[in-house]
Design an enzyme around this catalytic site. Sequence first.
Site, PDB file in Angstrom:
ATOM      1  CB  ILE A 102     -15.749   0.898  -1.123  1.00  0.00           C
ATOM      2  CG1 ILE A 102     -15.603  -0.343  -1.992  1.00  0.00           C
ATOM      3  CG2 ILE A 102     -17.207   1.327  -1.009  1.00  0.00           C
ATOM      4  CD1 ILE A 102     -16.310  -1.569  -1.419  1.00  0.00           C
ATOM      5  CB  VAL A 116      -0.978  -0.002   1.198  1.00  0.00           C
ATOM      6  CG1 VAL A 116      -1.839   1.256   1.198  1.00  0.00           C
ATOM      7  CG2 VAL A 116      -1.867  -1.243   1.161  1.00  0.00           C
ATOM      8  CE  LYS A 166      -6.173  -4.204   7.039  1.00  0.00           C
ATOM      9  NZ  LYS A 166      -6.248  -4.761   5.734  1.00  0.00           N
ATOM     10  CG  ASP A 187      -8.785  -7.703   6.999  1.00  0.00           C
ATOM     11  OD1 ASP A 187      -7.952  -6.813   7.243  1.00  0.00           O
ATOM     12  OD2 ASP A 187      -9.613  -7.616   6.072  1.00  0.00           O
ATOM     13  CE  LYS A 206     -10.597  -4.611   5.808  1.00  0.00           C
ATOM     14  NZ  LYS A 206     -10.365  -5.551   4.705  1.00  0.00           N
TER      15      LYS A 206
HETATM   16  N1  HSE Z   1      -6.309  -8.388   3.439  1.00  0.00           N
HETATM   17  C1  HSE Z   1      -7.309  -7.396   3.253  1.00  0.00           C
HETATM   18  C2  HSE Z   1      -8.407  -7.956   2.372  1.00  0.00           C
HETATM   19  C3  HSE Z   1      -6.694  -6.165   2.637  1.00  0.00           C
HETATM   20  O1  HSE Z   1      -8.167  -8.983   1.736  1.00  0.00           O
HETATM   21  O2  HSE Z   1      -9.506  -7.411   2.330  1.00  0.00           O
HETATM   22  C4  HSE Z   1      -7.602  -4.981   2.552  1.00  0.00           C
HETATM   23  O3  HSE Z   1      -7.978  -4.516   3.812  1.00  0.00           O
END
Ligand code: HSE
Length: 408
Positions: free
Chosen positions: A131, A12, A100, A196, A200
Amino acid sequence: MAKLAVLGHGVVGSGTVELFLKNKDKINKRGGLDLELGYVLDIRDFPGLPYSDKFTKDINDILNDDDVTVVAEVMGGVHPAYDFVLACLGRGKSVCTSNKELVAKKGAELLKAAKDHNCNFMFEASTGGAIPIIRPIHRCLAANDITACAGILNGTTNFILTKMITEKMSFEDALAMAQELGYAEKNPAADVEGDDACRKICILSSLIFGKHVYPDWVHCEGITKLTLEDVAYAESWGGAVKLIGSVKRTEDGKILPMVAPRFVCSGCQLSHIDDVFNGIMVYGDGFDEVMFYGRGAGKLPTASAVLGDVIDCAKHKTTILSQMWEDSTDNSFIADYKEDSVSMYIRVQGADKTEIENLFGDAEYITREGQPADELAFITPTLKEKDIDEKLASMSGSVLGKIRVLDM
Ligand code: HSE
């Protein structure tokens, strides 16, 4: 002239620098800005790049340069990112992050630090990749009582599921491909175990309901227990299995955030979101429902969101107050998912229909090609999850699959 510093030169970070340098003139012209790349912080050396002279290994170079007004934190992980971000905010430098984990674990504190130092802490890139979702929720939809949100929040697992369903690719091969494409976390267990997506949904829950939701408080299941048989039953039922992060306000005024695979019916747009794409449905009183869709992971899509925040921060040097939530000291506002009413897909070996009907009444049976004679699959009526579990525990045979049906 104002300077941008980028902390981290991984997937990133390098994307953020590349996209900024590629579009710098347009960005500055459109925004009425005079923003230059000042520093890239990384412990590694990157010789031979057009911006190799910008690299530093010392955060103090950035902290002590008053021309640095905006910092993009794209290192990932909590330490040392947290310490660097706090130090930057302490000097009145706005920070934009794609991290995140940092926002989910330290968001309330960092938002307060930004406010105290009259600068901004922004994290559009932390959820949903490219998004726009954070800004729409706290600005465009701010007039509403938002009651729920549900979405595909992890690109890697959606990519894996799509490859498994459409190309019959093995889980391992699909994961390796997602890693190669730069979608997966450094430790892909965070993707496939649901962590992950959990981070979020914590961010979205905190933003929507105004109180910090910590990841440890959220019931979280990944995709590692999903089988191709479950996927086949979902197709025959008329939908798809998706890893869904969701949150809703419950009748007692608490909130229920959760991450788990779900049977999603084909009438719901989320069932049609494939590959690395994410889709997020938001529900509220004035607008009913809206859906956000786009690339949820990857170098340039994530960089796009980071830079959107960078531009906003460069334009508005003082605090954008609308993006705030309170810290929370206990989880008494989080509902118990076992008390929630849900309908479930069940796959069982060695049970009989009479027994299932005695326990569940009129269950909806589903079939699949190659279904063994001693296997049954059905959808339960809507019941409290704890009651479904109790009935299953009293049933003969072995439960091979159990997946909640998405009902939003
Ligand atoms: N590893 C995360 C995904 C990256 O696959 O969504 C983006 O936050």
